[in-house]
Design an enzyme around this catalytic site. Structure first.
Site, short mmCIF file in Angstrom:
data_model
loop_
_atom_site.label_atom_id
_atom_site.label_comp_id
_atom_site.label_asym_id
_atom_site.label_seq_id
_atom_site.Cartn_x
_atom_site.Cartn_y
_atom_site.Cartn_z
N LYS A 57 0.84 -1.21 0.00
CA LYS A 57 0.00 0.00 0.00
C LYS A 57 0.87 1.25 0.00
O LYS A 57 0.60 2.22 -0.71
CB LYS A 57 -0.95 -0.03 1.21
CG LYS A 57 -2.06 -1.06 1.04
CD LYS A 57 -2.79 -1.40 2.32
CE LYS A 57 -3.71 -2.61 2.06
NZ LYS A 57 -4.34 -3.13 3.26
N GLN A 101 -4.82 -2.03 9.36
CA GLN A 101 -4.62 -3.34 8.75
C GLN A 101 -5.16 -4.45 9.66
O GLN A 101 -4.90 -4.45 10.86
CB GLN A 101 -3.11 -3.53 8.51
CG GLN A 101 -2.76 -4.80 7.77
CD GLN A 101 -3.30 -4.83 6.34
OE1 GLN A 101 -3.17 -3.86 5.59
NE2 GLN A 101 -3.91 -5.94 5.97
N ASP A 124 -11.42 1.95 3.79
CA ASP A 124 -11.73 0.52 3.67
C ASP A 124 -13.25 0.28 3.58
O ASP A 124 -13.67 -0.84 3.28
CB ASP A 124 -11.20 -0.23 4.90
CG ASP A 124 -9.89 -0.96 4.63
OD1 ASP A 124 -9.59 -1.20 3.45
OD2 ASP A 124 -9.17 -1.27 5.60
#
Ligand code: NAP
Length: 288
Positions: A57, A101, A124
């Site tokens: 990322k 994460q 997300d």
């Protein structure tokens, strides 16, 4: 079409195209807002797979020309410490997108984390406000990266979705469930299967478009797929150091009109859609 030679849905190529477009947009945003989009990725602990995802990322941000900040916290970080950091980042005008994460260490409740991230920074799309907007079929929130990547891939190849029978195998909050919602919004008739589904093969073999998100290598075999179906394999499994999906590719591919390879299908699209959400987060945060 000759069903012996399916078209590969090339997520790697499409991801490169999307990233190039985003790079141009990031430059425009840098002029408009004084800086490009800024994504913060938080990693708690030392899970090796997560470390790779986070690095990927970071690299995607670098390549596109976004700002990025990686925050690595020790495994023993408390829930309160993580939530306090999220509060700080929510209030930080220099931060557009925030991503934590997963998986998180056991002392931290992932749901509490998801609801703490400001919805307009939730790249997300795990916050209930964004999940709700997806359920309502709206485009003003964020869409979850993997399902959004699947839709983008289907559209890139002009594969019609409206009116099609779609079967999604897997009902997770990250992939299966939002995948079904996005397909419903596109006008598909959707069946969602899980580990308790009776006669999975009967359901999957009715699919015009089959999306598999389970995490079991070789789950979907040729007898479970209709001739001419479009098969999208979200699964990521490692066997003997090699990455493979949930679909037994060699035997299933000859029956398909289109199929995603693993690797090189859905995976690269997930990061591309995350980068698209990061751009959108800057628009949402700098709007007022
Ligand atoms: P997950 O949370 O473990 O969910 C798996 C789903 O599969 C569950 O709903 C489970 O049913 C269902 N399932 C398990 N065994 C089954 C069976 N025999 N028949 C039918 N359904 C079955 O996993 P996830 O997070 O959704 O991820 C799924 C896969 O996609 C994993 O391999 C993951 O690594 C991969 N993934 C890839 C990307 C990408 O970018 N390519 C992104 C995210 C995830 P129950 O709910 O009944 O247990």
């Amino acid at each position: 079409m000759d069903n012996k030679t399916p078209v590969l849905l090339d997520g790697k190529a499409l991801s490169a195209k999307v990233r190039a477009e985003l790079s141009a947009e990031a430059k425009k945003n840098a002029e408009k807002y004084g800086r490009p989009p800024c994504l913060v990725v938080i990693l708690v602990g030392e899970d090796p797979a997560s470390q790779i995802y986070v690095r990927n990322k970071e690299k995607a941000c670098e390549d596109i020309g976004y700002q990025s900040r990686m925050i690595v916290l020790p495994t023993e970080t408390s829930e309160d410490e993580l939530l306090a950091l999220i509060d700080e980042l929510n209030a930080d005008k220099g931060v557009d997108g925030i991503l934590v994460q997963s998986p998180l260490p056991k002392q931290i409740d992932a749901h509490k984390v998801a609801v703490r991230i400001a919805p307009e920074k939730d790249v997300d799309a795990f916050h209930p406000a964004n999940v709700g907007l997806i359920a309502l079929g709206r485009n003003d929130g964020f869409k979850p990266c993997t399902p959004a990547g699947v839709i983008r891939l289907l559209k890139e190849y002009n594969i019609p979705i409206a009116g099609k029978d779609c079967v999604v195998v897997g009902r997770s909050n990250i992939v299966g469930k939002p995948m079904a919602l996005l397909l419903i919004s596109e006008g598909a008739t959707v069946t969602v299967c899980n580990s308790k589904t009776k006669d999975l093969g009967k359901k999957t073999s009715e699919a015009d478009i089959l999306v598999v998100a389970v995490g079991k290598a070789g789950l979907i075999t040729a007898d479970m797929v209709k001739e001419g179906a479009v098969v999208v394999d979200v699964g990521m499994n490692r066997s003997e150091g090699k990455l493979c999906g949930d679909v037994a590719f060699d035997e299933v591919a000859p029956k398909c009109s289109y199929i995603t390879p693993v690797p090189g299908g859905v995976g690269p699209m997930t990061i591309a859609m995350l980068m698209e959400n990061a751009l959108k987060s800057q628009e949402l945060n700098q709007r007022d």
